[in-house]
Structure formats: structure tokens, C-alpha cells
Write a protein that holds these residues in place. Structure first.
Motif, PDB file in Angstrom:
ATOM      1  N   VAL A   7     -36.957 -26.976  13.534  1.00 63.49           N
ATOM      2  CA  VAL A   7     -36.832 -25.775  14.371  1.00 63.49           C
ATOM      3  C   VAL A   7     -37.765 -24.672  13.885  1.00 63.49           C
ATOM      4  N   LEU A   8     -37.748 -24.360  12.617  1.00 60.06           N
ATOM      5  CA  LEU A   8     -38.580 -23.265  12.096  1.00 60.06           C
ATOM      6  C   LEU A   8     -40.076 -23.527  12.283  1.00 60.06           C
ATOM      7  N   PRO A   9     -40.590 -24.697  11.913  1.00 65.83           N
ATOM      8  CA  PRO A   9     -42.011 -24.940  12.179  1.00 65.83           C
ATOM      9  C   PRO A   9     -42.325 -24.937  13.677  1.00 65.83           C
ATOM     10  N   GLY A  10     -41.409 -25.479  14.493  1.00 68.89           N
ATOM     11  CA  GLY A  10     -41.624 -25.472  15.940  1.00 68.89           C
ATOM     12  C   GLY A  10     -41.639 -24.058  16.494  1.00 68.89           C
ATOM     13  N   LEU A  11     -40.714 -23.239  16.024  1.00 69.67           N
ATOM     14  CA  LEU A  11     -40.658 -21.835  16.436  1.00 69.67           C
ATOM     15  C   LEU A  11     -41.921 -21.101  15.995  1.00 69.67           C
ATOM     16  N   ALA A  12     -42.363 -21.312  14.774  1.00 69.99           N
ATOM     17  CA  ALA A  12     -43.582 -20.678  14.261  1.00 69.99           C
ATOM     18  C   ALA A  12     -44.800 -21.119  15.070  1.00 69.99           C
ATOM     19  N   ALA A  13     -44.882 -22.407  15.382  1.00 67.63           N
ATOM     20  CA  ALA A  13     -46.013 -22.905  16.178  1.00 67.63           C
ATOM     21  C   ALA A  13     -45.974 -22.325  17.588  1.00 67.63           C
ATOM     22  N   GLY A  14     -44.787 -22.223  18.178  1.00 63.80           N
ATOM     23  CA  GLY A  14     -44.656 -21.636  19.514  1.00 63.80           C
ATOM     24  C   GLY A  14     -45.051 -20.172  19.528  1.00 63.80           C
ATOM     25  N   LEU A  15     -44.625 -19.408  18.531  1.00 65.19           N
ATOM     26  CA  LEU A  15     -44.995 -17.987  18.448  1.00 65.19           C
ATOM     27  C   LEU A  15     -46.504 -17.820  18.240  1.00 65.19           C
ATOM     28  N   ALA A  16     -47.076 -18.660  17.407  1.00 65.98           N
ATOM     29  CA  ALA A  16     -48.527 -18.589  17.172  1.00 65.98           C
ATOM     30  C   ALA A  16     -49.298 -18.916  18.453  1.00 65.98           C
ATOM     31  N   ALA A  17     -48.846 -19.930  19.174  1.00 65.49           N
ATOM     32  CA  ALA A  17     -49.517 -20.296  20.434  1.00 65.49           C
ATOM     33  C   ALA A  17     -49.403 -19.165  21.442  1.00 65.49           C
ATOM     34  N   ALA A  18     -48.233 -18.533  21.533  1.00 62.06           N
ATOM     35  CA  ALA A  18     -48.057 -17.407  22.455  1.00 62.06           C
ATOM     36  C   ALA A  18     -48.934 -16.232  22.040  1.00 62.06           C
ATOM     37  N   TRP A  19     -48.980 -15.965  20.744  1.00 65.67           N
ATOM     38  CA  TRP A  19     -49.786 -14.849  20.231  1.00 65.67           C
ATOM     39  C   TRP A  19     -51.268 -15.045  20.555  1.00 65.67           C
ATOM     40  N   LEU A  20     -51.743 -16.252  20.390  1.00 68.39           N
ATOM     41  CA  LEU A  20     -53.152 -16.539  20.659  1.00 68.39           C
ATOM     42  C   LEU A  20     -53.430 -16.750  22.143  1.00 68.39           C
TER      43      LEU A  20
END
Length: 179
Positions: A7-20
Motif C-alpha cells: 500500500v505505501l509504495p503504491g500510494l507513493a507511486a500514485g502521488l508521484a505520478a499525479a504530481w508529475l
């Protein structure tokens, strides 16, 4: 506990993708009808006011009429560089047809903002570049519009206007600029 490993890596990857990804989704790049370089004209000592004369009421300084462009570009250059080809496009598609170029505004405030140029230019030694980006240094500036708000990427932020009004002791009530 194992769930958090995913969950945490998935959440971090999702936030990074949204940010970029958000800027690419929110902003659309616009293209001028003619590739125009302000810096080329500035190096030839063409003043801003030679092309951008005050519009009636001074609300928007406006774009040059095709007659202004034709004063310097009456005939095709026949050149091979990209700039010469664009100048030839200006002549063939607009000057010869007596048709104004449908320029896109680089810096335009929202419709609810009233900005007369005349009082802002009187007695100002810095001139246009005190508020606008220094167009004399720009070759082919990128223009972007926000798909959500409709604002342009170079819209003047209100905080900058207020700071200038406060430092020059000019009125800064809302109704001075907002109609």
C-alpha cells in the motif's frame, strides 16, 4: 503488516505520478499563427510602442495592425532560414491579403480585472518590462492556458500588483482593479 508493504509504495507511486502528470493534464500549449521573435525586433531597436500602441481606454495595449507589420515586411525575403520562412508566411498569408494576424495574447488578465496601461506607464523608467516578462530577451516564448481556470501561464499574480501599489502609495482597494 504485509498489506502495508504494498500500500505505501503504491500510494507513493500514485502521488508521484499525479504530481508529475498534473501539469501535463491541466495546461494546454498554444501556438502563435506566426513564429515571432521579440528579441530579433529588440536587437533592431524596435520599441515596444512601435507595435503595441495604446488601445482606446488603455485597457489592453493590443496587437499591431497588419499595416504596422507591412511597414517593415512589405515583400517576401525568399530566405531559407526558419525565421525568413516565417517572415515570408507573414507577408503571403497576411500582408498581401490585408488580413490582421490572429495573435494569441501572452499576458492577459481575466475579464474581471481592469488594467489601464496609461497611468502605469507615465513616469516609469522601467517601461513594459517592469510588469511584463522582458520580451526583448525572448525568442519564441511558450504560451500555455490552464484547462480548468482558463488563465494563461503568464497572467500577472494579484500579489505582485498589490505590492507595487503599496510601495508606490497608489490606491489598492478592490474596486480600483476589479470591475
Amino acid at each position: 503488516m504485509r498489506l502495508w508493504k504494498w500500500v505505501l509504495p503504491g500510494l507513493a507511486a500514485g502521488l508521484a505520478a499525479a504530481w508529475l502528470g498534473y501539469p501535463r493534464l491541466a495546461w494546454v500549449a498554444l501556438t502563435q499563427p506566426i513564429r515571432f521573435s521579440h528579441s530579433v525586433h529588440a536587437r533592431q531597436d524596435v520599441a515596444c510602442t512601435a507595435c503595441h500602441a495604446n488601445a482606446p481606454g488603455g485597457a489592453f495595449n493590443g496587437f499591431p495592425s497588419i499595416e504596422v507589420c507591412a511597414g517593415c515586411h512589405p515583400d517576401p525575403t525568399g530566405g531559407r532560414s526558419e525565421d525568413e520562412k516565417e517572415a515570408d508566411k507573414l507577408v503571403s498569408e497576411y500582408v498581401k491579403k490585408h488580413k490582421d494576424v490572429p495573435w494569441l495574447s501572452m499576458v492577459r488578465e481575466p475579464d474581471h480585472v481592469y488594467f489601464p496601461h496609461a497611468p502605469h506607464l507615465s513616469g516609469k523608467p522601467a517601461g513594459c518590462a517592469s510588469c511584463h516578462p522582458d520580451m526583448a530577451r525572448e525568442d519564441y516564448p511558450e504560451l500555455k492556458r490552464n484547462r480548468i481556470s482558463g488563465y494563461l501561464s503568464r497572467t500577472m499574480p494579484m500579489a505582485r500588483c498589490r505590492a507595487c501599489h503599496q510601495s508606490s502609495r497608489a490606491a489598492d482597494d478592490c474596486v480600483v482593479c476589479h470591475r
